[in-house]
Design a protein around this motif. Structure first.
Motif, mmCIF file in Angstrom:
data_model
loop_
_atom_site.group_PDB
_atom_site.id
_atom_site.type_symbol
_atom_site.label_atom_id
_atom_site.label_comp_id
_atom_site.label_asym_id
_atom_site.label_seq_id
_atom_site.Cartn_x
_atom_site.Cartn_y
_atom_site.Cartn_z
ATOM 1 N N LEU A 1 47.759 7.243 35.736
ATOM 2 C CA LEU A 1 48.733 6.092 35.861
ATOM 3 C C LEU A 1 48.902 5.672 37.452
ATOM 4 C CD1 LEU A 1 50.836 6.197 32.452
ATOM 5 C CD2 LEU A 1 48.890 4.838 33.189
ATOM 6 N N TYR A 2 49.321 6.966 37.848
ATOM 7 C CA TYR A 2 49.956 6.913 39.227
ATOM 8 C C TYR A 2 48.705 6.645 40.444
ATOM 9 C CZ TYR A 2 52.466 8.481 43.387
ATOM 10 O OH TYR A 2 53.064 8.654 44.862
ATOM 11 N N SER A 3 47.716 7.714 40.245
ATOM 12 C CA SER A 3 46.697 7.634 41.305
ATOM 13 C C SER A 3 45.513 6.570 41.066
ATOM 14 C CB SER A 3 45.931 9.034 41.523
ATOM 15 O OG SER A 3 45.278 9.449 40.121
ATOM 16 N N ASP A 4 45.053 6.326 39.710
ATOM 17 C CA ASP A 4 44.152 5.431 39.817
ATOM 18 C C ASP A 4 44.581 3.935 39.495
ATOM 19 O OD1 ASP A 4 42.213 7.660 39.893
ATOM 20 O OD2 ASP A 4 40.794 6.320 38.431
ATOM 21 N N LEU A 5 45.660 3.793 38.676
ATOM 22 C CA LEU A 5 46.103 2.364 38.387
ATOM 23 C C LEU A 5 47.291 1.940 39.298
ATOM 24 C CD1 LEU A 5 46.304 2.529 34.411
ATOM 25 C CD2 LEU A 5 44.627 1.836 35.934
ATOM 26 N N ASN A 6 47.866 2.883 40.197
ATOM 27 C CA ASN A 6 48.859 2.594 41.103
ATOM 28 C C ASN A 6 49.914 1.975 40.390
ATOM 29 O OD1 ASN A 6 47.176 3.308 43.663
ATOM 30 N ND2 ASN A 6 45.835 1.476 43.093
ATOM 31 N N TYR A 7 50.332 2.150 39.330
ATOM 32 C CA TYR A 7 51.635 2.290 38.684
ATOM 33 C C TYR A 7 52.846 2.845 39.345
ATOM 34 C CZ TYR A 7 49.671 0.380 34.246
ATOM 35 O OH TYR A 7 48.883 -0.596 33.352
ATOM 36 N N SER A 8 54.014 2.278 39.786
ATOM 37 C CA SER A 8 54.947 3.072 40.478
ATOM 38 C C SER A 8 55.440 4.119 39.402
ATOM 39 C CB SER A 8 56.126 1.958 40.838
ATOM 40 O OG SER A 8 56.676 1.481 39.845
ATOM 41 N N LEU A 9 56.253 5.013 39.903
ATOM 42 C CA LEU A 9 57.115 6.043 39.145
ATOM 43 C C LEU A 9 57.949 5.259 38.110
ATOM 44 C CD1 LEU A 9 57.729 8.935 41.519
ATOM 45 C CD2 LEU A 9 55.751 8.613 40.016
ATOM 46 N N PHE A 10 58.574 4.400 38.464
ATOM 47 C CA PHE A 10 59.428 3.532 37.378
ATOM 48 C C PHE A 10 58.817 3.014 36.358
ATOM 49 C CE2 PHE A 10 61.135 -0.634 36.405
ATOM 50 C CZ PHE A 10 62.148 -0.240 35.857
ATOM 51 N N GLU A 11 57.492 2.288 36.766
ATOM 52 C CA GLU A 11 56.555 1.769 35.655
ATOM 53 C C GLU A 11 56.055 2.819 34.745
ATOM 54 O OE1 GLU A 11 55.182 -2.086 38.350
ATOM 55 O OE2 GLU A 11 53.846 -0.340 38.115
ATOM 56 N N PHE B 1 37.744 9.745 35.841
ATOM 57 C CA PHE B 1 38.524 9.657 34.785
ATOM 58 C C PHE B 1 37.993 9.128 33.547
ATOM 59 C CE2 PHE B 1 42.207 10.239 37.446
ATOM 60 C CZ PHE B 1 43.143 11.200 36.760
ATOM 61 N N ASP B 2 36.966 8.271 33.678
ATOM 62 C CA ASP B 2 36.151 8.042 32.524
ATOM 63 C C ASP B 2 35.335 9.180 31.695
ATOM 64 O OD1 ASP B 2 36.716 5.287 32.457
ATOM 65 O OD2 ASP B 2 34.910 4.591 33.442
ATOM 66 N N THR C 1 37.789 15.536 36.734
ATOM 67 C CA THR C 1 38.267 14.228 37.211
ATOM 68 C C THR C 1 37.973 14.258 38.735
ATOM 69 O OG1 THR C 1 40.392 15.215 37.457
ATOM 70 C CG2 THR C 1 40.334 13.883 35.538
ATOM 71 N N PHE C 2 37.778 15.427 39.371
ATOM 72 C CA PHE C 2 37.514 15.542 40.836
ATOM 73 C C PHE C 2 36.126 14.985 41.032
ATOM 74 C CE2 PHE C 2 36.413 17.596 44.582
ATOM 75 C CZ PHE C 2 37.303 17.139 45.514
#
Length: 416
Positions: free
Chosen positions: A49-59, A183-184, A178-179
């Protein structure tokens, strides 16, 4: 650390102390496979969610807060569902939902508020069958594994070793997948393991029971009859767990910056506590553990935050290893008190559901606090560095001091 050969001898000695039957064997096979897949998902979903989707920590915190709201809605009804499905089918019911949830993650676009309807849908599919899991597992463990007087500690140690083994394998495998493949491929691998985990508990007949307790009875019991110290201890336990579940992987990713090194880092520190779990499990069966338990709550609370104090991989491994060593010394006595209390109740299902409700309320309250914290960080436009995590781990570490409350609901004669 135990040498390789000595480690296997110790495991053999531990396992052979059980009176094995097909249900126990199937449960452990299921548990290994299930926890490999879930350790993968639990560790890497916040990072995805953080690295691939760029959601903020709050989100990201809001994502998991929605998850907890669904749990709080469905848990009071879990007893009747378990009664209808049977104990083993209730344990397995969450896996198809988790598979759909894991597959559905790839449809998120990266716009959190635009993705909100998909998030709610896949979380609902995940939570509805999973809301009965923990209570069903507690009933199964109490009836099938912890029913040999004088061997509760070793039974709990066996379960913990299974979980640690999963936590050892999963970060390493998940980090490399993942590396190198993304992620798929990671999600596909986790789904395959979950499918395999569904097989073992289907090989023998299910276990059924009849309960007269309605959701209203469960809530009445939860508010009026569950001891205050049980609420406090379990609330503190799962609040700390919520931080390790969501924030700890994000902290590691901020420091390490790639999933391969992150997987190696976590796996190196996880292996250490396997031998400690076995040793502590044996000790708490042979002598009273309250004195050790009280001492360990103070020590663990004191050093909990040190794992975040220096943003260096070697230092993180060192302090995380210390915390991993302390964890079984603290949690195995805790779990023995916990299951002594669970088994002392006439209706195991009732107290099991109540304990799950305490867990989810603790998660919910903790996530509200974390949402406010990271919301303020976002509002003030503070850069996400390791500094924003230190205060959280210090404050949550203080909650470990409340773990000792679990020992105050057990009679003295139950300690031997």
């Amino acid at each position: 650390m135990l040498h390789h050969r000595d480690f296997h001898k110790s495991l053999d000695a531990l396992f052979l102390r059980h009176k094995w039957n097909p249900e126990i064997i199937e449960y452990y096979v299921y548990k290994v496979l299930r926890n490999i897949s879930f350790a993968l998902i639990s560790l890497f979903i916040p990072i995805y969610l953080y690295s691939d989707l760029n959601y903020s920590l709050f989100e990201i915190i809001l994502f998991f807060l929605i998850n907890e709201i669904f749990f709080l809605i469905f848990i009071p009804f879990s007893g009747k569902i378990i009664e209808k499905l049977g104990i083993k089918h209730s344990i397995l019911a969450h896996l198809p939902g988790m598979i759909i949830f894991t597959f559905g993650l790839r449809f998120l676009s990266g716009d959190f508020y635009g993705d909100l309807w998909i998030i709610c849908l896949i979380l609902l599919i995940r939570v509805l069958p999973k809301s009965i899991l923990t209570a069903a597992e507690q009933v199964f463990v109490a009836k099938n594994i912890l029913n040999q007087k004088g061997h509760d500690g070793q039974g709990l140690a066996t379960i913990r070793i299974v979980l640690i083994t999963a936590s050892l394998i999963s970060p390493l495998v998940g980090g490399f997948i993942t590396f190198y493949f993304g992620f798929d491929m990671f999600f596909n691998f986790a789904i395959i393991i979950m499918v395999l985990a569904m097989i073992p508990l289907l090989l023998t007949k299910d276990q059924y029971f009849h309960s007269t307790k309605s959701p209203k009875n469960i809530l009445k019991y939860f508010f009026r009859e569950v001891p205050k110290n049980f609420h406090i201890a379990e609330g503190a336990r799962w609040s700390v767990d919520s931080l390790l579940w969501i924030v700890w992987p994000l902290f590691l990713f901020v420091v390490v910056q790639n999933t391969k090194d992150l997987g190696i880092l976590i796996s190196v520190s996880a292996v250490i506590s396997i031998g400690v779990s076995y040793y502590v499990g044996k000790r708490i069966d042979s002598k009273p553990s309250k004195k050790l338990f009280k001492k360990m709550t103070k020590i663990s609370s004191s050093i909990f935050f040190l794992r975040t104090i220096v943003p260096n991989q070697i230092v993180i491994v060192f302090f995380d290893s210390i915390n991993k060593i302390l964890d079984p010394i603290l949690m195995l006595p805790y779990e023995k008190y916990y299951y002594n209390f669970i088994k002392s109740n006439k209706n195991i299902l009732e107290i099991s559901i109540a304990s799950v409700l305490i867990m989810e309320i603790a998660y919910f309250i903790s996530l509200i606090f974390l949402a406010v914290y990271f919301g303020v960080i976002a509002y003030l436009d503070i850069a996400i560095t390791y500094f924003v995590f230190i205060g959280l781990f210090f404050s949550y570490g203080l909650l470990i001091l409340l773990f000792v409350k679990i020992s105050e609901i057990v009679d003295d004669e139950d300690e031997n």
